[in-house]
Design an enzyme around this catalytic site. Structure first.
Site, PDB file in Angstrom:
ATOM      1  N   ASP A  37       0.795  -1.223   0.000  1.00 53.93           N
ATOM      2  CA  ASP A  37       0.000   0.000   0.000  1.00 53.93           C
ATOM      3  C   ASP A  37       0.827   1.272   0.000  1.00 53.93           C
ATOM      4  OD1 ASP A  37      -2.518  -1.134  -0.242  1.00 53.93           O
ATOM      5  OD2 ASP A  37      -2.546  -1.673   1.878  1.00 53.93           O
ATOM      6  N   ASP A  81      -7.024  -5.410  -4.176  1.00 53.20           N
ATOM      7  CA  ASP A  81      -6.695  -4.011  -3.865  1.00 53.20           C
ATOM      8  C   ASP A  81      -5.335  -3.596  -4.451  1.00 53.20           C
ATOM      9  OD1 ASP A  81      -8.052  -5.670  -2.005  1.00 53.20           O
ATOM     10  OD2 ASP A  81      -8.001  -4.167  -0.445  1.00 53.20           O
TER      11      ASP A  81
HETATM   12  N1  GLY Z   1      -7.019  -2.169   1.043  1.00 58.48           N
HETATM   13  C1  GLY Z   1      -7.874  -2.466   2.126  1.00 58.48           C
HETATM   14  C2  GLY Z   1      -9.311  -2.192   1.931  1.00 58.48           C
HETATM   15  O1  GLY Z   1      -9.816  -1.928   0.869  1.00 58.48           O
HETATM   16  O2  GLY Z   1      -9.983  -2.287   2.937  1.00 58.48           O
END
Ligand code: GLY
Length: 393
Positions: free
Chosen positions: A114, A173
């Site tokens: 992330d 994600d």
């Molecule tokens: N990347 C984590 C979420 O979408 O909760």
């Protein structure tokens, strides 16, 4: 005189009954950014130096981050940059700079995939809007750090560290983090970053998606040979369900990759996801937290998924060659923006912990952040409006 005013008002009222007096999207945007401009100044004022906003607790008290490692720390600075883009307000710009610089040591912090979200929304927008080259080293080193998580045998970036359940977990994600690689690839003429992003997108296309173009949340691989070990969920209702935000990440991720690369198969994947989503979304465009939640309509919506989709639908409407799909995407985005800008979702100034949107869901199965404001809902909502405004020019 009074009679004249009375009849004029009556005429306007009657006319509105015949011709619908719907607020224009550009006016909706103006209204939303006015709220954001005020809310985000109040939000900054309630934070201690170094604190980053996250959400509200169940009792309505604010929950902030003090560690920059948390995956959402780029969204408040990113939202401030979007408000600055719209308003040109120098006070907002100063806040955007301050909150971006809270992340200065991000590449030295405990990082994960992330870092793409974190750095692209903060430093990425900072550079895009100011052209200040001082932001570039952060983008370059974050992209290098993200690229190190790519294993060519598996053909994907590893999302989370290995654990008892998953040896090489990759979540849908992760598609979002590829934007940092694409941006850095162009800024620093580094072709390998583009190659990694494309390979990740294609491996994910092959292994994450079901025949109906819904996506699994987690795919864990065998790192020795790149074969799929298991397909599961983490934040969805069950392994085979369509977790709403996961579908939103997929739509946005492939649309973004189509824009960045111009590759036909990546665009086709975004189109397939859109074609799957458009008929499945509720009347007002904002999805329930999981498309397969058993208690729909008696369960919670996820405004964050609605906002991410709205932004992606606007962009996809500009990329797809099919005019009918382009129109459907644009109309859905418009509907989602209008719903999110309505009283059910949009906070009043001074309320909602000074976040913009109400009613998002972090992780329903973990009973974590259910029906609360979340920084990424605000970020993608503002982005959707900015993108929509560019359409009509
Ligand atoms: N990347 C984590 C979420 O979408 O909760």
């Amino acid at each position: 005189m009074f009679k004249k005013i009375f009849y004029s008002l009556l005429a306007v009222t009657l006319l509105c009954g015949v011709v619908s007096c719907q607020e224009s999207v550009s006016h909706v945007g103006k209204r939303v950014f006015k709220v954001a401009q005020q809310q985000f100044k109040l939000l900054d004022a309630r934070l201690e130096p170094g604190e980053m906003p996250r959400t509200l607790n169940a009792d309505g008290t604010p929950r902030n981050n003090t560690s920059i490692s948390y995956w959402c720390t780029g969204f408040y600075p990113g939202s401030l940059w979007y408000v600055y883009e719209y308003t040109g307000d120098p006070e907002i710009k100063a806040l955007a700079e301050k909150h971006t610089h809270y992340l200065d040591t991000i590449v030295r912090a405990r990082t994960h995939h992330d870092i793409g979200f974190q750095v692209n929304s903060s430093f990425g927008n900072a550079y895009r809007l100011t052209g200040d080259k001082a932001y570039l080293p952060y983008i370059e080193s974050a992209a290098a750090k993200l690229a190190k998580r790519f294993n060519p045998v598996v053909g994907v970036i590893k999302s989370w560290e290995s654990n008892k359940k998953w040896a090489y977990p990759v979540i849908i994600d992760n598609m979002m983090n590829l934007e940092l690689l694409e941006r850095a690839s162009k800024l620093f003429s580094c072709d390998s970053l583009d190659q990694i992003a494309k390979t990740h997108a294609r491996t994910t296309m092959k292994n994450h998606f079901r025949d109906d173009y819904t996506t699994f949340h987690v795919v864990s691989y065998n790192p020795e040979d790149g074969s799929v070990a298991i397909r599961q969920t983490h934040q969805g209702y069950f392994d085979d369900s369509a977790w709403a935000r996961g579908q939103a990440w997929g739509l946005y991720g492939y649309t973004m990759m189509a824009r960045e690369t111009g590759e036909a198969d990546l665009l086709a994947q975004a189109e397939h996801i859109a074609d799957m989503l458009l008929p499945r979304l509720p009347e007002d465009g904002v999805p329930y937290w999981d498309f397969d939640a058993p208690d729909i309509p008696n369960t919670v919506r996820d405004a964050s998924a609605g906002a991410i989709m709205a932004s992606a639908f606007v962009e996809l409407s500009t990329l797809t060659a099919d005019p009918a799909r382009a129109k459907a995407c644009r109309q859905m985005a418009e509907k989602q923006i209008r719903t999110l800008a309505g009283p059910e979702y949009l906070a009043k100034v001074g309320e909602n912990g000074n976040f913009l949107l109400k009613h998002s869901v972090g992780s329903f199965p973990h009973k974590s952040e259910v029906d609360v404001p979340l920084t990424y809902a605000d970020y993608y909502f503002l982005e959707a409006i900015l993108r929509y405004n560019k359409l009509s020019k």
